[in-house]
Each structure stands twice: as C-alpha cells, then as structure tokens.
Design a protein around this motif. Structure first.
Motif, PDB file in Angstrom:
ATOM      1  N   SER A   1       0.835  -1.196   0.000  1.00 22.46           N
ATOM      2  CA  SER A   1       0.000   0.000   0.000  1.00 22.46           C
ATOM      3  C   SER A   1       0.867   1.243   0.000  1.00 22.46           C
ATOM      4  CB  SER A   1      -0.909   0.009   1.234  1.00 22.46           C
ATOM      5  OG  SER A   1      -0.142   0.180   2.415  1.00 22.46           O
ATOM      6  N   GLY A   2       0.317   2.325  -0.520  1.00 21.10           N
ATOM      7  CA  GLY A   2       1.030   3.595  -0.508  1.00 21.10           C
ATOM      8  C   GLY A   2       1.311   4.071   0.895  1.00 21.10           C
TER       9      GLY A   2
ATOM     10  N   ARG B   1       4.763   5.675   2.321  1.00 21.67           N
ATOM     11  CA  ARG B   1       4.779   7.109   2.619  1.00 21.67           C
ATOM     12  C   ARG B   1       5.732   7.396   3.779  1.00 21.67           C
ATOM     13  NH1 ARG B   1       1.923  10.346   6.022  1.00 21.67           N
ATOM     14  NH2 ARG B   1       0.585   8.605   6.666  1.00 21.67           N
TER      15      ARG B   1
ATOM     16  N   SER C   1       6.275   9.961  -3.553  1.00 25.60           N
ATOM     17  CA  SER C   1       5.704   8.769  -2.916  1.00 25.60           C
ATOM     18  C   SER C   1       4.342   9.060  -2.297  1.00 25.60           C
ATOM     19  CB  SER C   1       6.662   8.238  -1.849  1.00 25.60           C
ATOM     20  OG  SER C   1       6.918   9.218  -0.863  1.00 25.60           O
TER      21      SER C   1
ATOM     22  N   ILE D   1       1.259   7.942  -4.432  1.00 30.04           N
ATOM     23  CA  ILE D   1       1.118   6.533  -4.775  1.00 30.04           C
ATOM     24  C   ILE D   1       0.079   5.858  -3.904  1.00 30.04           C
ATOM     25  CG2 ILE D   1       2.326   4.315  -4.809  1.00 30.04           C
ATOM     26  CD1 ILE D   1       4.813   5.784  -5.627  1.00 30.04           C
ATOM     27  N   GLU D   2      -0.847   5.172  -4.554  1.00 23.14           N
ATOM     28  CA  GLU D   2      -1.873   4.398  -3.858  1.00 23.14           C
ATOM     29  C   GLU D   2      -1.354   3.003  -3.517  1.00 23.14           C
ATOM     30  OE1 GLU D   2      -5.459   3.735  -2.016  1.00 23.14           O
ATOM     31  OE2 GLU D   2      -4.851   5.599  -2.989  1.00 23.14           O
ATOM     32  N   SER D   3      -0.640   2.384  -4.460  1.00 24.40           N
ATOM     33  CA  SER D   3      -0.080   1.057  -4.214  1.00 24.40           C
ATOM     34  C   SER D   3       1.024   0.778  -5.219  1.00 24.40           C
ATOM     35  CB  SER D   3      -1.157  -0.027  -4.314  1.00 24.40           C
ATOM     36  OG  SER D   3      -1.636  -0.142  -5.639  1.00 24.40           O
TER      37      SER D   3
ATOM     38  N   THR E   1      -1.442   5.318  -8.893  1.00 23.39           N
ATOM     39  CA  THR E   1      -1.494   6.601  -8.197  1.00 23.39           C
ATOM     40  C   THR E   1      -2.874   6.825  -7.575  1.00 23.39           C
ATOM     41  OG1 THR E   1      -2.115   7.789 -10.216  1.00 23.39           O
ATOM     42  CG2 THR E   1       0.227   7.571  -9.745  1.00 23.39           C
ATOM     43  N   LYS E   2      -2.931   7.770  -6.684  1.00 22.48           N
ATOM     44  CA  LYS E   2      -4.158   8.012  -5.930  1.00 22.48           C
ATOM     45  C   LYS E   2      -5.242   8.603  -6.820  1.00 22.48           C
ATOM     46  CE  LYS E   2      -1.927   8.533  -1.444  1.00 22.48           C
ATOM     47  NZ  LYS E   2      -1.618   9.426  -0.314  1.00 22.48           N
TER      48      LYS E   2
END
Length: 1022
Positions: free
Chosen positions: A125-126, A130, A208, A211-213, A239-240
C-alpha cells in the motif's frame, strides 16, 4: 357505500403495485464494507442469469424489476440479498466472513481478488511507502518484497537504482524490470546527459505521497501479459484517485539530515603518509645506501642524494607539516533534506477529483551536489451517462540534479578526491584563498574545492504523465475500455569547466549543452465479458495495445571561453562540435485474458499475448507469449470449515515471457558515416546484421501456497520457481573474411531457481495495543547452462579482467588469482600457483586465475515489526543479503604498496599494518618505491570480500493524536513521527569497509555511497 370504496381502493392499489413490479428500470448503487468501496462484487438477479460486477469504485448498475431479489457475493464476504423496491438506488454494506477482507490486487491490465490470483504477486500500500525519505520511489521497496534486490548505483539524489527480480537472466540485454503506471507501460531509462556524471532516474520525478499502491509481478502467470517486456518482472505503480464525499485535505511535511551510511576506508593523514613513505625509502634504499629504518628520514632530508631521490618521488621536503584534511573538507556533513506535499480529494455520485502539489529538496553528502523536485498532479473521474465514465490522471514534475563526475575515475568527484588527494597539500593558501597553483604543480591534480565552486554539472528533467480512460458498459456483461497514455520527458544537460583551473584549464574553458526529448505514447482498447451461472464465473478480456516511442537529441560542445562565468556554448570559439541523434521503436500487441472460477474454490486463468517489436527483422517481429495458472482455495471446502485455516490457497503456473531490451537496429547490416578521409566524408560498414535476431525468452514454472490461520493471526506464503532464459543474446565470432569480428545472435541459456517465503504474525490484537511481525526470505541459484561455441565446438566464455560467464557457473562469476598472504621472511606478496591452494609464488603472472565466488547475492530478505498503543506507534525494518562476493575496484590505487599511494595519490590506513621485519605476520606486503609495489594491489582475492550484510532500514516512532483532540483543532487527523533510515549496517567480513550495497555487478565504487538519515515528519488531515 364505504365497503365498495374499500374494494375499489384495494383494486387500484393492487393494479398500481402490479404495474410497478412489472416495470423494468436501472438499479444503481455502491457496494462497500467497513473500510470502503469494494470492486469486483458479483451482483445477480435471483433466479436469472443476469449479472454484473461492481467497478473499481464499488459502483454497479443493473436492470431489474421492482420485487426482484439482488444477490451480492464477494470472496471473503458474507453473501447479501436485497429486494428491489420503489427506489432505484440500492447501496449495500457487506460484512466479512472472517477477520480480514480479501485484498484486491492491481495487476496492470486487470484487477483481481487475492484468492483469484494464481501467480506470485506482492502488493504494497502507498501508506506503507509514505514517509520513507527516498527521492526515487523504487528504493522504498527494499526489504519488503521477497526475491527483489535493490542496490543503489550512487547515493547522489535522483540516481538510477539497480533492481533485480528473481536473479539475472541476461548478459547483453537489460535486467531491469518493466514499470507500469496506472496501467500504462512507461520509460525508465537514465536521463543523464553524460555517462561520466551522476545518473538521473525518471522515477525520481514521482512523489511517494501520490502513490496508492505498488505491485510486484514475478512469475509467468503475472508477467506474461506483458509479453516481450515481462522477462525481468513488472512493477505496477497505481497513483491516488479521488473519492466521493466531502473534500479532504492531506498535508505532509518533513525535514531531516543525512550522512553516508557507512564510513568507508579512512584516507591516510599527512603523518601516516610520511611514516609509510619513509618505510618505503628504507626498504628500497636502506641496504644499498647503508642506513637503518630509523635513519631513513635523515638520509632522505639530510643528504643531497636523499633530497634528489625525494624530489623525484613524493617531495616530503616541501611539506610544512600542516595537514590538508581533504576527507572532511569535501564532505557535506548533515546534508539537509526537506519535503512538502499537500493533496485534496473529494467528489459526489457523478464526479470525483484528486489534486496534489509537492516539493522535495535533498542535498548530497558531498559538496556541490543536490536535487530539487516540484510535482503537481490532477486527477478526475466523471460519469458522463449511466453507462459511460471518463477518468484522467495528469502529473507534471520538474527535477533538477546538480551532479558530480562519478561515472569513472574523475578527480573532480568530491567523494573520490577525498581518497586521492595528497594530505601534504593544503586546500587553502595562507591568506585563506583556495590553493590552485601549488597543488597543480605538486600533485598534478586539481583542487576539488575550486572545481566544485567554479564548474557546473546540471541535469534537468521535465516530465508529463497523462493517462486517460473511457469506460462504456455496453450491457450487463460487456464492458469496453479505451486508454490513452502519454509519457513525455524533456531532459536538458549543461556542463561547464572553468578556464582557470581543472579540466578546462588546458583549453581555456569548455562548455557543453544537450537537450533530449522522449515521447512514449500508449493506446489500449479492450473489451471485457463477464458471466456468472450459478456457481460458475467467467471473465474474459481481449485487448489491443499500441506503443510508440520516439527519442530526439541535440547537443553542442566547444572550448576557449573569453571569460570565466560565461558558461553556455554560445560563448565558445574553438573546437565547436554538434551532435544529433534520433531513435524510434514500436510495439504492437494483441492480448487475451481468461479467468474461470467455480464457487471461488477452483480458479484457472489463461493469458496469451502476440507481440511485435520493430527492434527485430520483419520476419521475426512477432512472438507468442502465454501462461496457464490455477489455484485451489482449499479453505472454502466443507471439510476445512472447522480447521485452523481461514485461508489456504495452493497455486501454480507455467508460461513464457520475453526481453526485447536490446540496442536498436542490431538486426540490420549498417553503414557508418562518422569519419572522414582527407577532410571528405567517408562511409564504412559498421554492423554485420542478423535477420534472425529476436528477443530473449524465458519459461517459468511457479508453485506456491498462501495461507492464513487463526483468523489470519498468522499468514504468509511459500513458493518455488524455475526460470529458464533461452535464446540468450551473445556476440558470436565471424570469419575475418567477412570484415567483422562478430555478430549478435540468439544462443545460450541461463537458469534461475529459487525459494521465496513471506510470513506475518499478529502477536497481539487488542483495542489499545497491537503488535505485528513480518518477514520475507528469498534464495536464488543462478547458472549458465549454454553459451555460443566457436568453430572447434568450444564454449565462448565471456571474460573480463576479474569476472567470467561460463557454463556451469553463475553470470559474472569472480575469476581471478587467489591471494596467499605475505611472505613473513621478506614481506613479498604471495598467490596460489593453481589459483586454489597448495604451492605459492611471489610472481603475479605465475599464478593462475580461477573461480573465486559469485558476484550476485544468493539470498536476501527483510524483517519488520509494528507496535501501536493508544496512538503511540513504533515501526522497525531490517534488510539483509549475501552469499556473494564484493570486489574493491579502486584498491589498486588506494591500497598499493608502491608509488600510487605514497607518491602520486594517497592510500588508506589499512596500509599501516604492512610488513616491516622478518617474522611479521600480516596481510599487507612491505612498502617500496617500485612502480607497482610488486603487483601487490593487482586484481586478486586480497580485495574480494564476503558480501553478506544486515542493514537496519527504518526505525520510526510517532504519535497520532486522538480524535477528540484533533477535532478541537478543527482537524481530522494529526500525526507526528521521527524516522531513522539506514542507521546501522553490519557486515560479515570486517575487511569490507565500503558500503556492501554495491551495484548488481558486485564492484564497489568511489561514487557517492548510500546514505543514512534522520527525519521529522508532520501529517495533517482536515
């Protein structure tokens, strides 16, 4: 009368209800759970074959009559039913069967529930990425994915990373994985303007926090969908996106400092250098000139003969006794790093949006180098009609890297110069100005301080990523999807050497500029069909992909600049030259994906991709890649219902993928036009060509088990694989009558075999206290099984001065003389004659070379833990790797016992342990003033070390304020954290002083090393 009215009223109500139940309409809604929306939920009208699936946002639409019963089912969730009433909106909140909801895995072209995945896949997961203080997002994967090894090519911020997934499968083509962002393959080449300076990765253009995942695809079932580019694995970056609801803001900011993760070798001080020099003088001249070791200084500085000898060598007589502490002066101690990111997300039933803005500034640990990046992202989804949805994700970044000359042995590189600069020479004059006259005449080397201050090396990269998607639900079973992606990279490079001192002094200054433009266009069109009949589910996707890449480059160089500070090419007047370059390539692919599952217990998927690449001859352009995967979710069987397993999946796959990352036009017979005869243009044959040339291929078999027991208190996976790469690209000798030495051909095979394991243990799970431990481990065996043969049928080994690739050994195995120590009688170096053991010799060329170990790590892994208690949390992670050998590439200069260390450059303090008297037991030969020091520092296992190491990757302590307190501050969340990264490194071999995280080739380098850092971060949500 009242009775009649009641009957009439009842009849009218019955008729209206009948009419309402008979009228078909579109029912829409969102399926969610306690966490959020759920994609991939099956919705069936009870008693019919009519069914749909929820989309990535959990939304669905189905035509139904009032009174119909909608059945909602999803793996890992309790089935749910709802009767269609007067409302056309039915929102459903599903409950979990067990403790944990099944994870949805993003695989690029498609998404699947975790229990439907038949391949070896790892998704992060992002949130877990993070806050990791890295410039390039791929660095954050280190230690988190079994079978994935990351090593930094340089610690200079923004540099390209060496990534290997399940070993090395090529000796000529690329071994880097394919990167896919939001479903679109992108470019990940080095965008530095010169091979001599720091590299610049396009992944450094991504924050970073956007980024979602990230998903790593490793086996054929997962990678064969990418055909000729999936051989080295695939990294999917998602990406988110925006989410429905009120607008939510998120602010992340951090500040910290960093230093080299490992100290490295320690350069000699002036006093130590003097000690070794006098020792060498005694060993070389003492016996013939009649002085003792204690009398060496008196002879050297007190006699005319000695002064003459000293003047020809090191010049000790000119040293005033003051130390030139170059190692500290060239270091940027406590280099500062800063980040700031803000994002906003929200939307309603028809539209969602996501906005973000970020800034990063990271200083290098040597003077004169830093990295700055500005990022901006905007994403939007819009439901155009009930059946058509449009989404777009657009990001822009502008990166600026002030690099250093670290692509070779350049003394203007501050990190290299700290080892090579003579400590008898002071960087400053008596008046405090920089010393550029004496240092040049004394050492022949430039003053690195002056060069860094007055020269210029700059890489810039402006990148635009735009992914646009149109989805059309044709019917309940058919969906059409069109994707158009743009990856636009505009890179510029500027280098200037001042006319006063350094590399530009001899030509009165020089300047070079270069601009390159890389445009990558991807178009995908696909149609998806899904069908569910009772306990049977089918999902099929047909896709066409077109990828076109063009690269343009224009550069200029010139010398002789009128005045210092005029740094651009328009100010040069001599030796002006220009260069231009254009390259393009095209990939066209046809892809078919088929997935079948029965009761979510038995899963089978099939992938077929036909791909054509312009890198190969027209008759060889298209290849076929495929995979078959299956999985058995045994925990869904009735006989397993009362067992300790709440998840038990047995999976297996077999298939092929390829590698087309070779130089362009190799299949063609080419002419070159880059020379002249008497000033006139000339043409000559440059490439023989091979019309049968095609991509390297691999066939992989993968078997694994995924499990979860005791309500997933213990979960993990274990798997084995066999990956055979064939049609290996290799240079094959040609007859001299052809006019060429060799041609590129597809011959050779490499096998990678391995075991991978992941384990997570939730030791405590309570309302106020949680403790989780995770670990992963990977073991890889790499072996060359076939190579090209010469005319006599002998294998054509690929050998260099220190390495060899041969049948029966791993790629790039160390091949050198074996060090036997120092002769205690006379201090001379010794090597084993046969390269293994037994007889020894002090003559370097009398010793044979032999296999001395692997350059590739054979094992790697990571361990991490998380604890939280009432808002207070602690995280720690460890990375380890080993089974390989690391070679100290510059030891021939820094650890020579001859002139290189005590005359021309400088040495390191391990030389202080040198042999001095008969009977001394040491591993460092005697010092002398011969040119080579008896070859004591030539390539041998003296400088080959065990590469095993353990690194504390992250230590994090933080606090998330409770809800009541943050609400008083008009916030939705507030978190403070302190993170230490790469704080401690432990090596198996105490002789290895440089950082053990070397490039994939196993050589240490005097580039900027990896860094350790301490950062303080604040996260606001409102």
């Amino acid at each position: 009368m009242r009775l009649k009215f009641k009957w009439i009223y009842a009849l009218l109500m019955a008729l209206s209800l009948q009419f309402a139940f008979a009228q078909e309409r579109t029912v829409t809604g969102v399926v969610s759970d306690a966490i959020g929306s759920i994609p991939g939920v099956n919705i069936v009208i009870k008693g019919t074959n009519k069914s749909v699936q929820s989309d990535l946002d959990g939304k669905y639409a189905i035509k139904a009559n009032a009174g119909d019963v909608l059945l909602f089912s999803f793996v890992g969730m309790q089935d749910f039913s709802s009767v269609v009433g007067a409302s056309s909106v039915v929102n459903v909140k599903m409950k979990e069967e067990g403790k944990v909801l099944e994870e949805v895995v993003i695989m690029g072209y498609v998404s699947k529930g975790k229990n439907q995945v038949t391949g070896s896949v790892k998704q992060l997961s992002g949130e877990s990425l993070r806050g990791v203080p890295v410039v390039s997002v791929d660095q954050a994967l280190q230690g988190k994915v079994a079978g994935l090894q990351i090593s930094q090519s340089s610690g200079t911020p923004g540099s390209v990373q060496d990534i290997r997934i399940r070993g090395v499968g090529s000796v000529s083509a690329s071994n880097q994985p394919l990167y896919v962002i939001d479903g679109v393959p992108v470019i990940n080449s080095n965008f530095s303007g010169s091979d001599n300076v720091s590299t610049l990765s396009p992944l450094a253009s991504i924050s970073s926090n956007d980024i979602e995942s990230m998903t790593v695809l490793k086996d054929a079932s997962a990678t064969s969908a990418y055909g000729a580019r999936g051989s080295n694995g695939v990294i999917i970056i998602t990406t988110k996106k925006g989410k429905s609801g009120k607008t939510a803001f998120n602010v992340n900011t951090s500040v910290g400092f960093q230093n080299n993760a490992v100290k490295g070798q320690t350069p000699l001080t002036g006093a130590e250098r003097k000690e070794l020099y006098l020792d060498a003088v005694y060993n070389t001249y003492g016996a013939s000139k009649g002085f003792t070791r204690n009398g060496a200084e008196g002879f050297l500085l007190g006699t005319a003969e000695g002064l003459s000898i000293d003047d020809n060598f090191a010049g000790l007589q000119y040293w005033n006794g003051k130390e030139g502490n170059w190692a500290e002066i060239l270091k940027n101690k406590d280099a500062v790093l800063r980040t700031f990111d803000i994002s906003a997300s929200g939307g309603d039933e028809k539209s969602t949006f996501n906005l973000s803005l970020g800034y990063n500034k990271t200083d290098a640990t040597v003077i004169g180098s830093d990295f700055k990046r500005l990022t901006a992202k905007i994403g939007m989804t819009r439901k155009l009609t009930e059946d058509v949805k449009f989404s777009t994700n657009n990001s822009f970044s502008d990166s600026k890297q002030s690099g250093v000359l670290e692509g070779g042995g350049f003394f203007a590189n501050p990190h290299l110069a700290r080892y090579f600069m003579n400590p008898w020479v002071n960087p400053y004059n008596e008046d405090g100005s920089l010393n550029i006259e004496d240092i040049k005449s004394y050492t022949g080397l430039p003053n690195t301080l002056y060069v860094v201050e007055n020269n210029l090396i700059e890489n810039n990269l402006a990148r635009i990523l735009s992914n646009n998607t149109l989805e059309w639900r044709i019917s309940d079973r058919f969906k059409y999807k069109s994707v158009f992606g743009i990856d636009y990279n505009l890179a510029s490079y500027h280098q200037y050497d001042n006319p006063i001192h350094g590399d530009g002094a001899d030509v009165n200054g020089d300047a070079s500029q270069q601009v390159s433009r890389n445009l990558n266009l991807v178009a995908q069109n696909s149609i998806n069909y899904n069908y569910r009949y009772k306990d049977h589910s089918f999902d099929a996707t047909a896709l066409f992909e077109y990828q076109k890449n063009t690269y343009n480059e224009l550069g200029a160089y010139g010398e002789n600049i009128a005045s210092g500070g005029l740094t651009y090419v328009d100010n040069v007047v001599s030796n002006i030259s220009v260069n231009g370059n254009y390259q393009d390539w095209l990939n066209v692919s046809y892809l078919g994906l088929l997935n079948y599952n029965y009761k979510s217990k038995y899963v089978v998927d099939f992938t077929y991709r036909k791909e054509g690449s312009s890198r190969f001859a027209p008759t060889r352009r298209f290849g076929d890649f495929w995979s078959v995967g299956s999985a058995w979710n045994a925990h869904k069987e009735e006989f397993m219902q009362n067992s300790i397993f709440n998840e038990l999946k047995v999976r297996g796959s077999v298939g092929t993928s390829g590698n087309n990352e070779i130089d362009l036009n190799q299949y063609q017979a080419l002419l070159a036009y880059d020379t002249n005869y008497a000033g006139n243009p000339t043409i000559y044959p440059s490439t023989y060509g091979n019309l049968d040339l095609q991509w390297e291929k691999n066939r992989m078999i993968d078997l694994g088990v995924d499990f979860g027991i005791l309500n997933n208190r213990i979960s993990g996976s274990i798997g084995v694989y066999n990956k055979r790469t064939f049609d290996l690209l290799q240079d094959v000798p040609l007859s001299r009558t052809t006019g060429f030495n060799s041609l590129s051909a597809n011959v050779g095979e490499i096998v990678n075999k391995g075991i991978e394991a992941d384990l997570t243990f939730a030791a405590f799970q309570t309302k106020n206290f949680n403790w989780t431990i995770s670990a992963n481990y990977a073991l890889n065996h790499n072996e060359v099984t076939k190579l090209a043969k010469d005319a006599s049928g002998t294998d054509i080994n690929i050998a260099t001065g220190t390495k060899i690739t041969k049948v029966g050994e791993a790629v790039g195995t160390w091949n050198m003389r074996k060090w036997a120590g120092v002769n205690p009688d006379n201090g001379l170096p010794l090597w084993f004659v046969n390269g293994v053991d037994g007889a020894v010799t002090s003559v370097y060329n009398e010793a044979k070379v032999a296999i001395q170990g692997k350059s590739l790590p054979t094992y790697s892994g990571g361990v991490s833990t998380h604890l939280d208690y009432k808002g207070l949390f602690f995280d720690a992670s460890v990375y380890f790797a080993g089974g390989n050998k690391v070679f100290e590439d510059w030891a021939g200069y820094t650890q020579s016992t001859g002139q290189r260390t005590i005359v021309f450059y400088n040495g390191v303090n391990t030389l202080l342990d040198r042999w001095q008297n008969p009977g001394d037991i040491t591993d460092v030969p005697k010092m002398d003033l011969t040119s080579t020091g008896n070859n004591s520092a030539s390539s041998s296992t003296r400088f080959l070390y065990d590469g095993d190491y353990i690194r504390i990757k992250d230590l994090v302590i933080g606090y998330s304020f409770d809800k009541e307190l943050v609400e008083r501050m008009s916030l939705d969340g507030l978190t403070l954290s302190l993170r230490g990264s790469n704080l401690f490194t432990f090596v198996k071999d105490s002789r290895l002083k440089y950082d053990p995280e070397v490039r994939a080739d196993g050589f240490t380098r005097l580039t900027t090393p990896p860094v350790k850092s301490v950062t303080f971060a604040v996260n606001f949500k409102f």
